[in-house]
Design a protein around this motif. Structure first.
Motif, mmCIF file in Angstrom:
data_model
loop_
_atom_site.group_PDB
_atom_site.id
_atom_site.type_symbol
_atom_site.label_atom_id
_atom_site.label_comp_id
_atom_site.label_asym_id
_atom_site.label_seq_id
_atom_site.Cartn_x
_atom_site.Cartn_y
_atom_site.Cartn_z
ATOM 1 N N HIS A 189 -9.362 15.208 85.784
ATOM 2 C CA HIS A 189 -9.754 15.406 84.536
ATOM 3 C C HIS A 189 -8.772 14.765 83.307
ATOM 4 O O HIS A 189 -9.081 14.952 82.042
ATOM 5 C CB HIS A 189 -10.179 16.869 84.056
ATOM 6 N N PHE A 190 -7.505 14.428 83.582
ATOM 7 C CA PHE A 190 -6.539 14.106 82.676
ATOM 8 C C PHE A 190 -6.158 12.882 83.069
ATOM 9 O O PHE A 190 -4.828 12.523 83.021
ATOM 10 C CB PHE A 190 -5.212 15.249 82.655
ATOM 11 N N ASN A 191 -6.641 11.932 84.005
ATOM 12 C CA ASN A 191 -6.277 10.853 84.443
ATOM 13 C C ASN A 191 -6.051 9.932 83.317
ATOM 14 O O ASN A 191 -4.979 9.119 83.711
ATOM 15 C CB ASN A 191 -7.490 10.362 85.237
ATOM 16 N N ALA A 192 -6.643 9.729 82.234
ATOM 17 C CA ALA A 192 -6.323 8.847 81.293
ATOM 18 C C ALA A 192 -4.783 8.746 80.692
ATOM 19 O O ALA A 192 -4.178 7.939 80.375
ATOM 20 C CB ALA A 192 -7.225 8.722 80.156
ATOM 21 N N ASP A 193 -4.348 10.257 80.370
ATOM 22 C CA ASP A 193 -3.042 10.543 80.248
ATOM 23 C C ASP A 193 -2.079 10.003 81.204
ATOM 24 O O ASP A 193 -0.856 9.829 80.774
ATOM 25 C CB ASP A 193 -2.884 12.201 80.267
ATOM 26 N N LEU A 194 -2.458 10.042 82.298
ATOM 27 C CA LEU A 194 -1.317 9.411 83.250
ATOM 28 C C LEU A 194 -0.917 7.971 83.260
ATOM 29 O O LEU A 194 0.059 7.450 83.493
ATOM 30 C CB LEU A 194 -1.761 9.713 84.781
ATOM 31 N N LYS A 195 -2.071 7.286 82.660
ATOM 32 C CA LYS A 195 -1.988 5.717 82.636
ATOM 33 C C LYS A 195 -0.889 5.705 81.242
ATOM 34 O O LYS A 195 -0.045 4.673 81.230
ATOM 35 C CB LYS A 195 -3.117 5.278 82.235
ATOM 36 N N ASN A 196 -0.873 6.372 80.264
ATOM 37 C CA ASN A 196 -0.313 6.361 79.048
ATOM 38 C C ASN A 196 0.894 7.317 78.966
ATOM 39 O O ASN A 196 1.333 7.554 77.779
ATOM 40 C CB ASN A 196 -1.095 6.682 77.862
ATOM 41 N N LEU A 197 1.362 7.643 80.195
ATOM 42 C CA LEU A 197 2.599 8.450 80.271
ATOM 43 C C LEU A 197 3.748 7.976 79.732
ATOM 44 O O LEU A 197 4.620 8.844 79.124
ATOM 45 C CB LEU A 197 2.749 8.882 81.765
ATOM 46 N N SER A 198 4.169 6.555 79.741
ATOM 47 C CA SER A 198 5.010 5.804 79.113
ATOM 48 C C SER A 198 5.312 6.166 77.788
ATOM 49 O O SER A 198 6.287 6.009 77.279
ATOM 50 C CB SER A 198 5.138 4.402 79.583
ATOM 51 N N ALA A 199 4.323 6.541 77.019
ATOM 52 C CA ALA A 199 4.192 6.636 75.490
ATOM 53 C C ALA A 199 4.766 7.983 75.183
ATOM 54 O O ALA A 199 5.153 8.534 74.106
ATOM 55 C CB ALA A 199 2.871 6.309 74.907
ATOM 56 N N VAL A 200 4.779 8.822 76.411
ATOM 57 C CA VAL A 200 5.194 10.359 76.188
ATOM 58 C C VAL A 200 6.509 10.804 76.611
ATOM 59 O O VAL A 200 7.280 11.360 75.824
ATOM 60 C CB VAL A 200 4.382 11.240 76.497
ATOM 61 N N VAL A 201 6.953 10.080 77.712
ATOM 62 C CA VAL A 201 8.120 10.126 78.356
ATOM 63 C C VAL A 201 8.890 8.924 78.307
ATOM 64 O O VAL A 201 8.316 7.947 78.224
ATOM 65 C CB VAL A 201 8.156 10.745 79.878
ATOM 66 N N SER A 203 11.309 8.320 80.947
ATOM 67 C CA SER A 203 11.694 7.945 82.053
ATOM 68 C C SER A 203 10.859 6.864 82.629
ATOM 69 O O SER A 203 9.656 7.141 82.779
ATOM 70 C CB SER A 203 11.526 9.285 82.870
ATOM 71 N N PRO A 204 11.393 5.758 83.091
ATOM 72 C CA PRO A 204 10.654 4.483 83.625
ATOM 73 C C PRO A 204 10.103 4.986 85.078
ATOM 74 O O PRO A 204 8.912 4.449 85.404
ATOM 75 C CB PRO A 204 11.715 3.506 83.960
ATOM 76 N N VAL A 205 10.808 5.972 85.655
ATOM 77 C CA VAL A 205 10.426 6.295 87.027
ATOM 78 C C VAL A 205 9.276 7.080 86.871
ATOM 79 O O VAL A 205 8.064 7.172 87.608
ATOM 80 C CB VAL A 205 11.664 7.434 87.747
ATOM 81 N N LEU A 206 9.153 8.241 85.999
ATOM 82 C CA LEU A 206 8.003 8.938 85.559
ATOM 83 C C LEU A 206 6.721 8.128 85.227
ATOM 84 O O LEU A 206 5.664 8.331 85.532
ATOM 85 C CB LEU A 206 8.098 10.228 84.596
ATOM 86 N N SER A 207 7.064 6.913 84.342
ATOM 87 C CA SER A 207 6.015 6.094 83.958
ATOM 88 C C SER A 207 5.227 5.580 85.244
ATOM 89 O O SER A 207 3.946 5.464 85.244
ATOM 90 C CB SER A 207 6.456 5.155 83.056
ATOM 91 N N VAL A 208 6.052 5.153 86.169
ATOM 92 C CA VAL A 208 5.620 4.297 87.410
ATOM 93 C C VAL A 208 4.789 5.370 88.187
ATOM 94 O O VAL A 208 3.819 5.073 88.670
ATOM 95 C CB VAL A 208 6.834 3.908 88.054
ATOM 96 N N ILE A 209 5.379 6.542 88.395
ATOM 97 C CA ILE A 209 4.689 7.580 89.150
ATOM 98 C C ILE A 209 3.294 7.964 88.371
ATOM 99 O O ILE A 209 2.287 8.009 89.106
ATOM 100 C CB ILE A 209 5.439 8.883 89.315
ATOM 101 N N GLY A 210 3.334 7.911 87.054
ATOM 102 C CA GLY A 210 2.288 8.374 86.311
ATOM 103 C C GLY A 210 1.140 7.260 86.726
ATOM 104 O O GLY A 210 -0.218 7.490 86.677
ATOM 105 N N ARG A 211 1.506 6.187 86.450
ATOM 106 C CA ARG A 211 0.793 4.841 86.572
ATOM 107 C C ARG A 211 0.047 4.882 88.148
ATOM 108 O O ARG A 211 -1.105 4.473 88.355
ATOM 109 C CB ARG A 211 1.316 3.514 86.349
ATOM 110 N N ALA A 212 0.819 4.936 89.028
ATOM 111 C CA ALA A 212 0.530 5.185 90.512
ATOM 112 C C ALA A 212 -0.456 6.099 90.728
ATOM 113 O O ALA A 212 -1.618 5.939 91.615
ATOM 114 C CB ALA A 212 1.774 5.240 91.329
ATOM 115 N N LEU A 213 -0.296 7.328 90.144
ATOM 116 C CA LEU A 213 -1.457 8.419 90.280
ATOM 117 C C LEU A 213 -2.538 7.946 89.554
ATOM 118 O O LEU A 213 -3.625 8.517 90.050
ATOM 119 C CB LEU A 213 -0.928 9.722 89.727
ATOM 120 N N TYR A 214 -2.572 7.173 88.490
ATOM 121 C CA TYR A 214 -3.611 7.158 87.680
ATOM 122 C C TYR A 214 -4.729 6.112 88.843
ATOM 123 O O TYR A 214 -6.027 6.279 88.796
ATOM 124 C CB TYR A 214 -3.576 6.288 86.426
#
Length: 268
Positions: A189-201, A203-214
């Motif tokens: 239910h928060f899937n869209a936030d994972l895609k845009n995680l790079s705008a919040v954090v 860390s490149p690693v967390l951004s990649v993980i967030g996009r992968a989970l998306y």
């Protein structure tokens, strides 16, 4: 197909005898009825409160039934050691998994139908008892047929949650299966936030993980139109088909993975 239906019927009968489902559905119906009292303390928001609370109650109760019965579909058979007698019969492991899934899905459809009937009964009662209150500033009637669109997608969402619970139960404990299923449901239910995680954090690693989970996890926001129907916003059939199609694709993948894992599992 006959073997699948036999397994599904057994799951449905067992679910009917399970008091947990009855209690949860009764609680949802009671909550819908109590929403009338709650709405009276909010000036001018009576219908909105009742519609929102009713849809939320149906969703939460349905998810709880799907999770806590779904995680036991395989685990209970293994714990009781009844899995050995079941698999010794002319039932393949794939038929066993599909039958378990269809049985619980049918149970959820019946429970959801009861909650829909209670939901509309509350709205019709409110419209009959206080028609002026139900029409203050609202473009749609209290018992708006468009609300059925939300319930239809709630049903699809519950089918997806059931597939998730069944998938996790094929290789993990009941406690871990419940936790993983609920975690995926919340994250979905928060899937869209994972895609845009790079705008919040940063860390490149967390951004990649967030996009992968998306891309890996289901996007449950496509199935959530509760706010739209409550506020009488138009919901197109294309929007519903898109959300349902993505969910059914994910369900098919989960069932396929469940069959593969369960087929390779050694019960000796």
């Amino acid at each position: 197909m006959t073997a699948v239906l036999v397994v599904a019927r057994g799951v449905f009968k067992e679910s009917v005898r399970d008091r947990i489902g009855y209690n949860l559905v009764f609680f949802a119906v009671l909550l819908m009825a109590a929403s009338i009292l709650l709405a009276q303390v909010t000036a001018g928001q009576d219908v909105k409160i009742i519609k929102d609370l009713g849809l939320a109650a149906a969703t939460v109760i349905g998810v709880l039934i799907a999770v806590f019965i779904g995680i036991g579909l395989v685990a209970k058979e293994v714990e009781r050691r009844s899995i050995y007698s079941l698999l010794s019969k002319p039932v393949t492991r794939s038929q066993f998994i599909v039958g378990k899934y269809l049985g619980l899905t049918f149970t959820l459809v019946v429970n959801l139908a009861v909650m829909v009937a209670a939901y509309y009964a509350v709205l019709v009662y409110l419209d009959w008892m206080a028609p002026d209150l139900t029409r203050q500033g609202w473009e749609a009637p209290a018992a708006d047929p468009q609300l059925l669109k939300a319930f239809a997608l709630i049903g699809v969402e519950l089918m997806l949650v059931t597939a998730l619970a069944l998938f996790f139960s094929t290789f993990s404990s009941t406690f871990l299966s419940a936790g993983l299923t609920l975690a995926v449901y919340v994250i979905g239910h928060f899937n869209a936030d994972l895609k845009n995680l790079s705008a919040v954090v940063d860390s490149p690693v967390l951004s990649v993980i967030g996009r992968a989970l998306y891309y890996a996890l289901p996007n449950l926001t496509l199935l959530d139109i509760k706010s739209d129907v409550v506020h009488a916003h138009p919901v197109s059939m294309q929007q519903m088909v898109t959300g349902a199609s993505s969910a059914f694709l994910y369900i098919a993948l989960l069932l396929t993975a469940s069959v593969i894992i369960f087929t390779r599992r050694d019960f000796k």
